[in-house]
Structures are given as C-alpha cells and as structure tokens.
Design a protein around this motif. Structure first.
Motif, PDB file in Angstrom:
ATOM      1  N   ASP A  17       0.830  -1.198   0.000  1.00 30.43           N
ATOM      2  CA  ASP A  17       0.000   0.000   0.000  1.00 30.43           C
ATOM      3  C   ASP A  17       0.873   1.259   0.000  1.00 30.43           C
ATOM      4  OD1 ASP A  17      -2.656   1.332   0.433  1.00 30.43           O
ATOM      5  OD2 ASP A  17      -1.619   1.998   2.243  1.00 30.43           O
ATOM      6  N   ALA A  18       1.921   1.245   0.851  1.00 32.99           N
ATOM      7  CA  ALA A  18       2.814   2.405   0.914  1.00 32.99           C
ATOM      8  C   ALA A  18       3.502   2.608  -0.425  1.00 32.99           C
ATOM      9  CB  ALA A  18       3.845   2.219   2.026  1.00 32.99           C
ATOM     10  N   GLY A  19       3.957   1.507  -1.039  1.00 36.49           N
ATOM     11  CA  GLY A  19       4.642   1.600  -2.319  1.00 36.49           C
ATOM     12  C   GLY A  19       3.746   2.194  -3.396  1.00 36.49           C
ATOM     13  N   ARG A  20       2.520   1.648  -3.505  1.00 36.83           N
ATOM     14  CA  ARG A  20       1.579   2.192  -4.486  1.00 36.83           C
ATOM     15  C   ARG A  20       1.227   3.624  -4.134  1.00 36.83           C
ATOM     16  NH1 ARG A  20      -0.741  -0.878  -8.296  1.00 36.83           N
ATOM     17  NH2 ARG A  20      -0.473   1.121  -9.343  1.00 36.83           N
ATOM     18  N   GLY A  21       1.056   3.878  -2.834  1.00 31.36           N
ATOM     19  CA  GLY A  21       0.621   5.205  -2.376  1.00 31.36           C
ATOM     20  C   GLY A  21       1.609   6.313  -2.678  1.00 31.36           C
ATOM     21  N   ILE A  22       2.904   5.981  -2.725  1.00 30.13           N
ATOM     22  CA  ILE A  22       3.866   7.037  -3.046  1.00 30.13           C
ATOM     23  C   ILE A  22       4.215   7.045  -4.527  1.00 30.13           C
ATOM     24  CG2 ILE A  22       4.819   7.119  -0.716  1.00 30.13           C
ATOM     25  CD1 ILE A  22       7.206   5.577  -1.657  1.00 30.13           C
ATOM     26  N   GLY A  23       3.526   6.220  -5.309  1.00 30.55           N
ATOM     27  CA  GLY A  23       3.643   6.366  -6.759  1.00 30.55           C
ATOM     28  C   GLY A  23       4.449   5.306  -7.484  1.00 30.55           C
TER      29      GLY A  23
ATOM     30  N   ASN B   6      -5.870  10.160  -3.564  1.00 24.83           N
ATOM     31  CA  ASN B   6      -4.731   9.727  -4.392  1.00 24.83           C
ATOM     32  C   ASN B   6      -5.052   8.450  -5.181  1.00 24.83           C
ATOM     33  OD1 ASN B   6      -4.526   7.773  -2.409  1.00 24.83           O
ATOM     34  ND2 ASN B   6      -2.377   8.146  -1.943  1.00 24.83           N
TER      35      ASN B   6
ATOM     36  N   LEU C 168      -5.861   5.480  -4.485  1.00 21.92           N
ATOM     37  CA  LEU C 168      -5.607   4.098  -4.077  1.00 21.92           C
ATOM     38  C   LEU C 168      -6.940   3.364  -4.110  1.00 21.92           C
ATOM     39  CD1 LEU C 168      -3.020   4.484  -1.205  1.00 21.92           C
ATOM     40  CD2 LEU C 168      -2.701   3.287  -3.371  1.00 21.92           C
TER      41      LEU C 168
ATOM     42  N   ASP D 272      -0.351   6.663 -11.118  1.00 26.69           N
ATOM     43  CA  ASP D 272       1.013   6.677 -10.570  1.00 26.69           C
ATOM     44  C   ASP D 272       1.605   8.081 -10.616  1.00 26.69           C
ATOM     45  OD1 ASP D 272       0.926   3.982 -10.031  1.00 26.69           O
ATOM     46  OD2 ASP D 272       1.774   3.403 -11.968  1.00 26.69           O
TER      47      ASP D 272
ATOM     48  N   ARG E 246       0.092  10.119  -7.862  1.00 29.82           N
ATOM     49  CA  ARG E 246       0.562   9.795  -6.510  1.00 29.82           C
ATOM     50  C   ARG E 246       1.954  10.324  -6.230  1.00 29.82           C
ATOM     51  NH1 ARG E 246      -1.275   4.027  -7.543  1.00 29.82           N
ATOM     52  NH2 ARG E 246      -3.522   4.231  -7.404  1.00 29.82           N
ATOM     53  N   ARG E 247       2.752  10.512  -7.289  1.00 29.14           N
ATOM     54  CA  ARG E 247       4.087  11.068  -7.067  1.00 29.14           C
ATOM     55  C   ARG E 247       3.997  12.541  -6.706  1.00 29.14           C
ATOM     56  NH1 ARG E 247       6.645   7.700 -12.174  1.00 29.14           N
ATOM     57  NH2 ARG E 247       5.963   5.717 -11.291  1.00 29.14           N
TER      58      ARG E 247
ATOM     59  N   TYR F  62       2.299  10.755   0.915  1.00 32.12           N
ATOM     60  CA  TYR F  62       1.448   9.752   1.565  1.00 32.12           C
ATOM     61  C   TYR F  62       2.202   9.166   2.749  1.00 32.12           C
ATOM     62  CZ  TYR F  62      -1.659   5.629   1.766  1.00 32.12           C
ATOM     63  OH  TYR F  62      -2.546   4.661   2.152  1.00 32.12           O
TER      64      TYR F  62
ATOM     65  N   ILE G 272       1.662   6.785   6.344  1.00 30.72           N
ATOM     66  CA  ILE G 272       0.685   5.895   6.956  1.00 30.72           C
ATOM     67  C   ILE G 272       1.126   5.456   8.337  1.00 30.72           C
ATOM     68  CG2 ILE G 272      -0.182   5.053   4.763  1.00 30.72           C
ATOM     69  CD1 ILE G 272       1.475   2.554   5.129  1.00 30.72           C
TER      70      ILE G 272
ATOM     71  N   PHE H 104      10.114   0.668   3.899  1.00 36.02           N
ATOM     72  CA  PHE H 104      10.559  -0.593   3.322  1.00 36.02           C
ATOM     73  C   PHE H 104      11.721  -1.122   4.161  1.00 36.02           C
ATOM     74  CE2 PHE H 104       9.075   1.918  -0.498  1.00 36.02           C
ATOM     75  CZ  PHE H 104       7.794   1.442  -0.385  1.00 36.02           C
TER      76      PHE H 104
ATOM     77  N   LEU I 236      11.774   8.022  -8.566  1.00 37.59           N
ATOM     78  CA  LEU I 236      10.716   7.743  -9.546  1.00 37.59           C
ATOM     79  C   LEU I 236      10.522   8.928 -10.484  1.00 37.59           C
ATOM     80  CD1 LEU I 236       8.047   6.086  -7.218  1.00 37.59           C
ATOM     81  CD2 LEU I 236       9.310   4.954  -9.036  1.00 37.59           C
TER      82      LEU I 236
END
Lengths: 259, 387
Positions: free
Chosen positions: A161-167, B60, B62, B83, B86-87, B91, B93, B99, B114
């Motif tokens: 979710d975080a990965g998709r959420g930041i683009g 955004n 999701l 995408d 979202r950049r 975001y 959470i 990661f 990105l």
C-alpha cells in the motif's frame, strides 16, 4: 502438505551465532573427511580388474560431473519455472487458479520419483540428461513454487500500500518490494529443491542419464562392495555440500535490514 | 527553503464523491462534497469504519471513486495517470510503512528517484529532509528501519512523504502506533513543519484530541463518511452540530477548548498592587493601607514577579526581598488557557501573567476563564443561528 520450508540459513535450534559459525565450517569439513577417508581406502586397497574399471579418477570425476550437471539443470529449470509461476499466481487476477497449480506440483512431489522418471521415459522415449532432468525438476518444483507464493503473500500489505501510495507502479512494487522481501523464503525452497534433486539424480542412470547412481548400480549388480560404497558416499557428500551451498546463499543473498 | 510567506499547498475539491463496492447494497462513502483549503490542515475524524480512510484514499486514487469528481489544484485527479498523480501527493501511513530492506536514505529517495532526479540532487534532498524532521543524516542515513525507534521511523515516513515537495500530503493515522509522549512530540513537529511548508494536509484520525490539536478545520464524519460538521476546532467544541458530534467530542469539551486559547487572547487585568524590590517596607505598607490592599506583588529591576507580601508581614520586615512568599506558577501570554487554569488552581484562585521577557503584565483568575468560555459559546450559537 501445506507446510512451508522456513528459511534456516545456518541457524541451529539453539540459535547462537557460535553454533552457526561452527556449522558453517563443520559441515564441509565433515564431508571432506568422510569422502577423503573412503577414497583413500578405495584407492589403496587391492582392487581387482572389475573394481579398477570403476574406481579410478577419470570415472569418478565423470560420474560426479554428470550428477552435478543434472542437479544444476534441475535447479535452473525449477528456478526458471517455479519463481515466475509463483509470482504470476500471486497477482490478484490469477488467485483463483493458484490452487490448481499447487495441486499439480503436489502430485509431482507425492508421486514416487522413480515412477515419474520411468513414465516420462516411456512416454517420450528420450534418454540421457534431459530425460532425467525434466521429471526430477517436476518432482522438485513444489517447494520453490509454494515458497515463492508464501513469500510474496507474507509481505506486509501495508508495504505494498505504501509503495503504491507514493507512486510506484505495480511492477515497481513487485520487483523492488515484494520479490526482495520474498527472497529468503524462495531461497529456502530452492535449497530444499536442490537437496531433493541431488538425491533423486541417483536414479538418472535408469534412463541412461549417468550420475553416481550408476556406481551404486554397478557395485550392486557385479557384487563389488567397494564400488557400491564409493558411489553411495560420494552421493551423500554431494547432497551435504549442495545443502551447505544453499545455506551459504540464504545467509548472504537475503535482503539486508531484516534481522 | 521555500519562501515562508508562500502557501505551497493547493486546494482540493471533492464533489459528490461516492464509493460503492460491488456486492454491498449501501455505499461505503456516500455523496461527499467538501473543499479542503490550500495550505491548511484538515482532519477527517470519525468512528472506526465510518469511511474516513476510504475518503482520503480516493484523493490519491488508491481507491477509485464510483462517481463524483476530485480536483487537486484545479486539475481533475481522475483524468491523470494514477502513478503520476501519486508522485505529486505525499502519503504517510500508520507505522510509517517504511521498506525494511531499504536504508533510511533509500526510503526517502524513492519518490525523487521515480521522478528521475539526478543522483546528486537526491542525495542533497535526503540530507535536507532528514534535517527537517530532526534526524542527523550522518548518524541515521545508512540505518535500516528496524534499527530506529517507532518515533524515528515515523519521522522518516514523513520525510519520505515530503521528499519530492508535493503540494498535498495525505496522512492516515500516522501517529497511531507510537506512545503518547512521542505522539505529542511528533504532533508538535508536524505543526512546526507546517508553519514553514504550508502544505495542504489531509489527516485521518479517530482521536478527537489529536484533531483539535492539529486541525485548522475538522470534518466530523458519520456512517458512510457523511459530513456531520465541518468547521474550526473552536466552533465544533463550542457548538457541536448534532448529538453524534457532541458524542464524539465527548466529555470535557470546555477543557479541550482551553487548549486552543492563549492567555493573550483573553482580558487579563493589571489589578495587582506592585512594588519594586528596593522600596522600603514602611512606604509600601503605607500605600497598601491607603489603597485598602492586603497583598502586594514585589518585582525585580526588570519588573519580573518575585514575591507576594501580606500587609501584616511588612511591619516586621527589614526589606522586601525577604518578606512574604515566592511567586509559584506564573503563566506567559503565550500559554494556553489550559496551562493558565492549572496555574490558577495551584496558586489558589489567580495567577500572575508575564510578558515575552518575563515581566509582569497582569493577573488572570478563574472568572476570566469561565467568562471566556461562556462568551465563546454565545458567539458560536449566535453565529450558527444566523447562518
């Protein structure tokens, strides 16, 4: 049947680093001592003509080489099929068919390896390396397939979710987040598959695939115990070494920052 | 750094946004229309399962809205590639979502990477962001998230969200998983950051106290994300729109209101009789008798409060510096009324108010506090009756 091979690395039950280091050195050392002792014994005793036919450096190296080649081919096939297939089966659109593939892989592992090998030979009428490697690969597919699926599914959904959420794109998330985090489980599966492959490669001689099984067979049929012992000990040593290599890979190829 | 005068955020407009999941009869979010002003912190607050997170995640994309439109800075968010969108939308959470196999620096670099920034610019930006959230780059750059405390991870999460300087920041209960003290610090940090950055921040929480502390505006959401009240914290506390909001505000609304007001905003009065520390006790006693006072406040040369003296103590005292009792808790004009009330209670009915340099400026007592609350309620009731 649904249990998953856990990544072990060199961790032993006690989990102490010292025990890990001892095993890192002890396992290959034990193999060298065992195989060395048996070879010294086999080469220094009075071998008759039939024994000398098998117990010589050229034959032993060839058979070990054949055995390793089968194992390497199996490892390549298993990695090449099971990892991408496992990844595909975790995509949301493929979830419904995942149980089907798991079932097929389960059948592969549940059926006796020798049976699969011989049936494949009768069906294709091939012989040699590929006739041995393909059924053995089918037989060893399950641990890698199942661990790839489990590895990816066990990645915290919050990270996806975080990965998709930041683009990140969905393939970006797969290659940068999901797969790297699944690597320990995939490697654990691969290690299990390799050990299975080394073991079952002793059956390859049935389809003229060579390998150390041939020495065992020769020793048995011609009633030459030394040949049988050398073949068996080499097969055991090889399996332990492959297992050890798998452990080294797990230890050093896994993603950093997780411990 | 960006010009602090400039609002870097942009307005977000939701129009008749509905989310309906296949297979469920009632929509998860029903017909939400709201304007989130540029450069403000807007809090979406409501009970669990009310759809507040769903509403935020539609901004955004999701979660894709079933119907309605969302514009961000005048641009139709639903027409952009998700995408790409979202950049441009930060975001953050709960539990940071860092990661685990990336170092702190790698985590912060993701979005600039990105966007195709070059290596050197990304490295500079990582250091800048780490400074901004109060983590020493030299010490923490190459650590993995596991090696950080929960609060530090959360800071990295905010740094990652802000790394590409997005005009909009979405925060989904970002401080929900840390201990209360760390949470308080992180909230203070966010407010400090916001005074410089002036982003448009949409912040989801179920903690009304957090909403009051952080929000420029609060949207109290009911079932299906229906807006029960959308107003400033002061207005919601003073005059909840309905029983649902009142229930959510909970007990102690007046006390919560006190945390929003500063002493400088209320009418404190210069009513104490003051005396410089070098005045002789006899002349002070004379003045006190003339003005019919029982207590006087002794100040030092810079007019900072020192001691309270009782008129009877002066007949035996040789100098003012040793007479009476020291001033205990005092409050500054910057203090919240909540802190002032604490000092008033501790000091027995009234507290000394000091200015920015610690000098005496007046007194505040319990009636000042109660009158302020009463006045606020009347204002908001009159305001809502008029509208």
């Amino acid at each position: 049947m649904s249990s998953t091979t856990k990544p072990q690395g060199f961790s032993t039950e006690s989990g102490s680093r010292r025990a890990d280091r001892i095993r890192l050195l002890a396992q290959p050392a034990a193999v060298v001592v065992l195989v060395g002792a048996v070879l010294v014994w086999a080469f220094t005793r009075n071998n008759d003509a039939i024994e000398a036919e098998s117990i010589n450096a050229g034959v032993l190296l060839t058979k070990t080489g054949e055995h390793l080649l089968i194992t390497a081919v199996v490892a390549a096939i298993v990695t090449g099929i099971a990892v991408p297939l496992g990844v595909l089966l975790t995509r949301s659109w493929a979830r419904p068919v995942a149980p089907l593939f798991i079932a097929i892989a389960n059948i592969g592992q549940a059926a006796p390896a020798l049976g699969v090998l011989v049936l494949f030979f009768l069906w294709t009428e091939w012989e040699g390396l590929w006739c041995a490697a393909l059924p053995i690969a089918f037989y060893s597919l399950l641990p890698v397939l199942r661990n790839t699926i489990t590895g990816i599914e066990s990645v915290d959904p919050a990270l996806v979710d975080a990965g998709r959420g930041i683009g990140m794109s969905s393939s970006g998330v797969l290659f940068r987040i999901e797969l790297p985090l699944a690597v320990p489980l995939v490697l654990a599966g691969l290690r299990t598959a390799l050990v299975l492959a080394v073991g079952t490669a002793t059956l390859a001689f049935f389809v003229n695939g060579g390998g150390l099984g041939e020495l065992v067979d020769t020793g048995y049929k011609l009633n030459r115990v030394p040949v049988l012992v050398v073949g068996a000990v080499l097969a055991v040593g090889l399996a332990l070494i492959v297992d050890w290599i798998g452990a080294v890979l797990e230890e050093y190829l896994g993603p950093k920052g997780l411990a | 750094m960006a010009d602090t005068e400039n609002v870097s955020g942009v307005e977000i407009q939701l129009d008749n946004v509905t989310k309906r999941y296949p297979g469920s009869r009632e929509p998860a979010v029903r017909d939400v229309t709201m304007t989130i002003p540029a450069g403000k912190i807007v809090i979406l607050v409501g009970p669990s399962g009310c759809g507040k997170t769903t509403t935020m995640r539609m901004i955004n994309r999701l979660i894709e809205p079933s119907s309605g439109t969302i514009t961000i800075g005048g641009e139709d968010a639903l027409r952009l590639n998700a995408d790409t969108l979202r950049r441009k939308v930060g975001y953050a959470i709960q539990q940071a979502g860092l990661f685990p196999h990336f170092t702190v620096a790698q985590n912060i670099s993701v979005v600039p990477g990105l966007l195709g920034w070059e290596r050197g610019r990304i490295n500079d930006r990582v250091d800048e962001m780490m400074d901004l959230v109060g983590l020493d780059p030299a010490q923490y750059r190459d650590r993995f998230p596991r090696q950080l405390s929960g609060g530090q991870q959360q800071r990295v999460g905010v740094a990652r969200a802000l790394a590409a300087d997005p005009p909009v920041l979405l925060m989904d209960e970002p401080f929900g998983a840390v201990d209360p003290i760390t949470r308080g610090n992180l909230q203070d940090e966010l407010l400090r950051l916001q005074t410089d950055l002036r982003k448009t921040i949409v912040f989801v929480t179920h903690d009304f106290d957090e909403a009051v502390k952080l929000g420029d505006k609060i949207a109290v959401l009911g079932d299906q994300s229906t807006i029960q009240q959308y107003d400033t914290p002061e207005a919601i506390l003073a005059n909840p729109a309905n029983d649902m909001v009142a229930g959510f505000v909970g007990a102690g609304a007046s006390l919560k209101q006190l945390t929003l007001l500063r002493v400088r905003d209320v009418d404190y009065e210069d009513i104490a009789l003051t005396a410089p520390a070098d005045e002789s006790p006899a002349t002070l006693r004379q003045r006190m008798i003339e003005q019919n006072r029982t207590y006087a406040l002794v100040l030092d040369q810079r007019r900072r409060p020192l001691r309270w003296v009782h008129v009877r103590a002066l007949s035996t005292a040789s100098s003012l510096t040793g007479a009476g009792t020291p001033v205990g808790d005092s409050v500054s004009t910057q203090s919240t009324l909540h802190d002032a009330l604490e000092a008033i209670l501790a000091e027995g009915g009234h507290a000394v108010v000091t200015g920015t340099r610690g000098e005496y400026v007046g007194m505040i007592d319990i009636t000042t506090v109660t009158d302020t609350i009463k006045q606020l309620r009347e204002e908001h009731e009159a305001g809502s009756a008029a509208s």
